[in-house]
Every structure is written in structure tokens, then in C-alpha cells.
Scaffold this active site. Structure first.
Site, mmCIF file in Angstrom:
data_model
loop_
_atom_site.group_PDB
_atom_site.id
_atom_site.type_symbol
_atom_site.label_atom_id
_atom_site.label_comp_id
_atom_site.label_asym_id
_atom_site.label_seq_id
_atom_site.Cartn_x
_atom_site.Cartn_y
_atom_site.Cartn_z
ATOM 1 N N ARG A 1 0.773 -1.201 0.054
ATOM 2 C CA ARG A 1 0.206 0.006 -0.061
ATOM 3 C C ARG A 1 0.915 1.324 0.098
ATOM 4 O O ARG A 1 2.277 1.051 0.178
ATOM 5 C CB ARG A 1 -0.993 -0.005 1.256
ATOM 6 C CG ARG A 1 -0.442 -0.600 2.480
ATOM 7 C CD ARG A 1 -0.151 0.337 3.606
ATOM 8 N NE ARG A 1 -0.240 1.742 3.473
ATOM 9 C CZ ARG A 1 0.760 2.397 3.675
ATOM 10 N NH1 ARG A 1 2.050 2.022 3.652
ATOM 11 N NH2 ARG A 1 0.840 3.881 3.744
ATOM 12 N N GLY A 2 0.371 2.449 -0.171
ATOM 13 C CA GLY A 2 0.893 3.769 -0.312
ATOM 14 C C GLY A 2 1.332 4.149 -1.916
ATOM 15 O O GLY A 2 1.630 3.056 -2.640
ATOM 16 N N ALA A 3 0.905 5.221 -1.923
ATOM 17 C CA ALA A 3 0.556 5.304 -3.755
ATOM 18 C C ALA A 3 1.802 5.046 -4.502
ATOM 19 O O ALA A 3 1.637 4.139 -5.460
ATOM 20 C CB ALA A 3 0.289 7.062 -3.779
ATOM 21 N N ARG B 1 -7.544 -0.715 -6.718
ATOM 22 C CA ARG B 1 -7.853 0.553 -5.768
ATOM 23 C C ARG B 1 -8.046 1.717 -6.755
ATOM 24 O O ARG B 1 -7.236 1.753 -7.548
ATOM 25 C CB ARG B 1 -6.764 0.810 -4.906
ATOM 26 C CG ARG B 1 -6.595 -0.397 -3.863
ATOM 27 C CD ARG B 1 -5.690 -0.338 -2.746
ATOM 28 N NE ARG B 1 -6.460 0.642 -1.769
ATOM 29 C CZ ARG B 1 -5.595 1.139 -0.805
ATOM 30 N NH1 ARG B 1 -4.280 1.246 -0.732
ATOM 31 N NH2 ARG B 1 -6.155 1.987 0.144
ATOM 32 N N GLN C 1 -2.466 2.609 9.985
ATOM 33 C CA GLN C 1 -1.041 2.475 9.329
ATOM 34 C C GLN C 1 -0.097 3.619 9.830
ATOM 35 O O GLN C 1 1.245 3.177 9.818
ATOM 36 C CB GLN C 1 -1.315 3.421 7.729
ATOM 37 C CG GLN C 1 -2.083 2.303 6.687
ATOM 38 C CD GLN C 1 -3.475 2.646 6.541
ATOM 39 O OE1 GLN C 1 -3.916 2.885 7.628
ATOM 40 N NE2 GLN C 1 -4.004 2.395 5.549
ATOM 41 N N ASP D 1 -1.959 10.887 -2.183
ATOM 42 C CA ASP D 1 -2.396 9.592 -3.383
ATOM 43 C C ASP D 1 -2.775 10.035 -4.624
ATOM 44 O O ASP D 1 -2.572 9.414 -5.778
ATOM 45 C CB ASP D 1 -3.480 8.805 -2.850
ATOM 46 C CG ASP D 1 -3.086 8.031 -1.575
ATOM 47 O OD1 ASP D 1 -3.187 8.513 -0.410
ATOM 48 O OD2 ASP D 1 -2.798 6.812 -1.623
ATOM 49 N N ASN E 1 -5.758 12.426 0.207
ATOM 50 C CA ASN E 1 -4.520 11.606 1.059
ATOM 51 C C ASN E 1 -5.586 10.816 2.036
ATOM 52 O O ASN E 1 -6.763 10.889 2.103
ATOM 53 C CB ASN E 1 -3.569 12.282 1.623
ATOM 54 C CG ASN E 1 -2.342 11.473 2.287
ATOM 55 O OD1 ASN E 1 -1.997 10.611 1.686
ATOM 56 N ND2 ASN E 1 -2.208 11.939 3.784
ATOM 57 N N LYS E 2 -4.703 9.963 2.871
ATOM 58 C CA LYS E 2 -5.453 9.075 3.842
ATOM 59 C C LYS E 2 -6.715 9.849 4.623
ATOM 60 O O LYS E 2 -6.599 10.967 4.959
ATOM 61 C CB LYS E 2 -4.640 8.382 4.691
ATOM 62 C CG LYS E 2 -5.064 7.661 5.857
ATOM 63 C CD LYS E 2 -6.061 6.307 5.554
ATOM 64 C CE LYS E 2 -5.470 5.474 4.404
ATOM 65 N NZ LYS E 2 -6.406 4.764 3.606
HETATM 66 O O1 MRU Z 1 -4.565 3.088 2.002
HETATM 67 P P1 MRU Z 1 -3.262 3.403 2.103
HETATM 68 O O2 MRU Z 1 -2.469 2.809 3.069
HETATM 69 O O3 MRU Z 1 -2.935 3.179 0.608
HETATM 70 O O4 MRU Z 1 -3.213 4.970 2.099
HETATM 71 C C1 MRU Z 1 -1.814 5.558 2.001
HETATM 72 C C2 MRU Z 1 -1.875 7.072 2.013
HETATM 73 O O5 MRU Z 1 -2.829 7.821 2.320
HETATM 74 C C3 MRU Z 1 -0.436 7.687 1.841
HETATM 75 O O6 MRU Z 1 -0.351 8.644 2.686
HETATM 76 C C4 MRU Z 1 -0.143 8.060 0.461
HETATM 77 O O7 MRU Z 1 -0.418 6.940 -0.213
HETATM 78 C C5 MRU Z 1 1.268 8.489 0.288
HETATM 79 S S1 MRU Z 1 2.714 7.147 0.238
HETATM 80 C C6 MRU Z 1 4.102 7.840 -0.052
#
Ligand code: MRU
Length: 352
Positions: free
Chosen positions: A49-51, A92, A199, A240, A250-251
């Protein structure tokens, strides 16, 4: 030491090895994906996970997806490849890096269509590895570019995880903090636990503890109080998807943090690679927001915490308006007061 968040093992018939982020911090376990279904599942369930990490996983997933295509014509190969990318794209919806990575893979296939199927597969694998290696360099550059915002003695609040686990290894928002530590700055990080999937508690706190950075875990609803107590001098988060006007997804919870920061006169920074910009959309209103299963809220991590039958709304992301963002830190430089004009000034009209 770099985190082996996601690696390719072997040749074009190889496999993906990734850290299963769903079981951290109690277990450091690797998961192996040998076929496209398993990497789709790993993305969907947030094992990876994470962009930026999703962008890499998607690109490597394409290599898995074309494994079984044998000596067909170039046209048939391309048709099957498009089915592969469409399938992975459905895992996703919010992080644009996934679609950016898949588009890069399609472009490479197009450019190599005059070659044999094996050669096209090899070109695809090389492209996926390039995306991964570029991300390592990009993250270091983001750290360099952002570290000037961090002063010795600062308290910094972050939300979710934008660290090595969310990228090829060094992170985006956390890259700035790792760099500050490398420069000998004394910093104190407040990590929001980041409901519902934690997270912040499970991943950011884990990364920062391992890096020897002073980190204090707080529940999401404590951020305002911590700011009021004067413990936070800046907020730094990842992203994201960033729209053409600077609105940033973002999250979930990031938007609230941005309002709290504004109320307390605290600068709010976003750190993200250029691949997170989506200049095809005008504003954050157009960003698709993923909705996830109610069980993440009613029985997170196996314990029921809400009555049976209760209605649940579980958006995984929210959008912070550009007006709440002090600056966006990218590998190409810093965008102060993000706006369409200021973004184009750094990135050009195409944004790539
Ligand atoms: O649902 P996730 O854990 O994939 O969400 C991730 C985030 O929101 C991060 O802050 C974002 O992807 C930046 S990662 C460098």
C-alpha cells in the site's frame, strides 16, 4: 538500511516478493506473488500500500499478467496486455500512481511491438524495475528538497504512512524526516494512529522507531489538542492524487488535520513524487474516493467494536483543498501556495 518493500525475483518468469504490511508491526513476513490474481489481492487488501508502492506493484503485476502469453502476434499480445492492465486498475481507485505505472507499461509494450514476445516481456520487466529504481532516487530527492522546512527542535505531526513501506524504500513525507535526522537535527514526531487500519500506529511508528527517530503515537482525535499545547511546528503528509489546482487526496483524516493546522497557524506540507499529480482533473472534486468494507470499522483486527446491523460509511481517503496546503515538496522542487499556475510553473502543462 533500505526497506525491501517490494522486489522482483528472477527473470520474466519470476515473482514478486513483498513485505506483508497487514501483519506489521508484530510480524515481518514476506509474501510471494506468482500470478496476477495474487498481486491484485495483495494491492486490494493493503499487503502492499501507499501510492508509489502501488505504482510499482501494478507495473510488476503486468509482468506477472503477461507471463503466460506465448508466441501470439503482437496485436494479440497488446490486446491481452490491455486486459491485464484493466484488471489491475480495478484493484484500488484513488492513488493515481497505479494508473500512471500501468500506462507506462502499456507504452513500453507499444514501443516494442515489432519484437518477439519474449523481448516484449523483457522490456516490460526492465520498465517495472526502472519504475522501482527511479522511485528510490525520487524519494531521496524529496527528502533533500523538503529538509529545509524542518528546524532543529521541531515537533512534526504526520498522518498515515508515507515512509519506506509506501515507496520503493525511503518514503516521501518520512524521507524529509529521515533526512533531517541524517543532518543531525533533533526532531520529535507525532504519528496519528490513522483509523481504521492504523497505518500510523503499525507502520509509521514502526519505521521511525527503527530509524531511531523520537516518535510519539497519538490517536487521531488528539491532534488538535497536541497542536494547542504548542508541540507541533509543522505537519507533513504524503498524497495519493493531486489535482491540477493542488487539491490533494490522502488518507482519510488528512483534511481534518489540515483544518487543525490552519486554525493553529501551523504550516502544512505535502510530500509527493510528480507521478502523484493528475493534471487531467481540474480539482479534488473529481478524485475518485475509495470506499472500503464496513468490517474495517466494526471489527477491525478481529475484535467487534460496534453493534451488529449498524450503518457504516468508510471512505479511505479525503481531499485537502489547496488553500490549506503551505507547499508541496516534489523531486523537481517545491511548489509554494499550490495553485494551477504554481504547479504548471514547476511541472509544465503535462505535469511529467
Ligand atoms: O490506504 P493506504 O494505506 O494505501 O493509504 C496511503 C496513504 O494515504 C499515503 O499517505 C499515501 O499513499 C502517500 S504514500 C507515500
Amino acid at each position: 538500511m533500505p526497506l525491501p518493500t517490494i522486489e522482483w525475483e528472477g527473470d520474466v518468469n519470476g515473482r514478486i516478493r513483498l513485505i506483508d504490511q497487514t501483519v506489521l508491526p508484530t510480524e515481518l513476513k514476506f509474501v510471494y506473488c506468482e500470478d496476477i490474481k495474487s498481486i491484485w489481492h495483495a494491492i486490494k487488501t493493503l499487503m502492499v500500500r501507499g501510492a508509489p508502492a502501488i505504482g510499482i506493484a501494478g507495473a510488476m503485476g503486468v509482468v506477472l499478467g503477461v507471463k503466460d502469453i506465448q508466441g501470439e502476434s503482437a496485436e494479440t499480445f497488446l490486446k491481452e496486455l490491455k486486459q491485464v492492465t484493466a484488471y489491475l486498475a480495478a484493484s484500488r481507485p484513488t492513488a493515481v500512481n497505479l494508473f500512471w505505472g500501468l500506462a507506462r507499461m502499456e507504452r513500453i509494450a507499444q514501443e516494442n511491438l515489432n519484437k518477439s514476445v519474449l523481448e516484449i516481456k523483457e522490456a516490460l520487466l526492465q520498465e517495472a524495475l526502472r519504475i522501482q529504481n527511479d522511485d528510490k532516487i525520487i524519494c531521496r530527492q524529496i527528502g533533500e528538497n523538503g529538509v529545509g522546512f524542518i528546524k532543529d527542535g521541531n515537533g512534526i505531526l504526520t498522518h498515515c504512512n508515507a515512509g519506506g513501506l509506501a515507496t520503493a524504500d525511503y518514503g516521501t513525507a518520512l524521507a524529509v524526516l529521515f533526512k533531517a535526522k541524517e543532518q543531525g537535527k533533533h526532531i520529535k514526531v507525532y504519528a496519528d494512529e490513522t483509523r481504521p487500519l492504523l497505518q500510523g500506529a503499525r507502520l509509521t511508528a514502526w519505521e521511525l522507531v527503527h530509524a531511531g527517530i523520537d516518535v510519539t503515537l497519538i490517536c487521531d482525535n488528539m491532534a488538535g489538542h497536541v497542536m494547542k499545547l504548542g508541540k507541533v511546528q509543522c505537519v507533513i503528509v504524503g498524497a495519493d492524487r493531486i489535482a491540477a489546482n493542488g487539491d490533494t487526496a490522502n488518507k482519510i483524516g488528512t483534511y481534518s488535520v489540515s483544518i487543525l493546522a490552519k486554525e493553529h497557524g501551523i504550516p502544512f506540507y505535502v510530500a509527493a513524487p510528480v507521478s502523484t499529480f493528475d493534471l487531467s482533473i481540474k480539482s479534488g472534486d473529481e478524485i475518485p474516493i475509495e470506499e472500503r468494507s464496513p468490517e474495517e470499522i466494526t471489527s477491525g483486527f478481529g475484535k467487534r467494536t460496534a453493534p451488529e446491523g449498524v450503518k457504516v460509511f468508510n471512505p479511505a481517503f479525503d481531499v485537502t483543498p489547496a488553500r490549506n496546503i503551505t507547499a508541496i515538496i516534489t523531486e523537481k522542487g517545491i511548489i509554494h501556495n499550490p495553485s494551477r499556475e504554481n504547479i504548471q510553473c514547476l511541472l509544465g502543462a503535462s505535469g511529467r
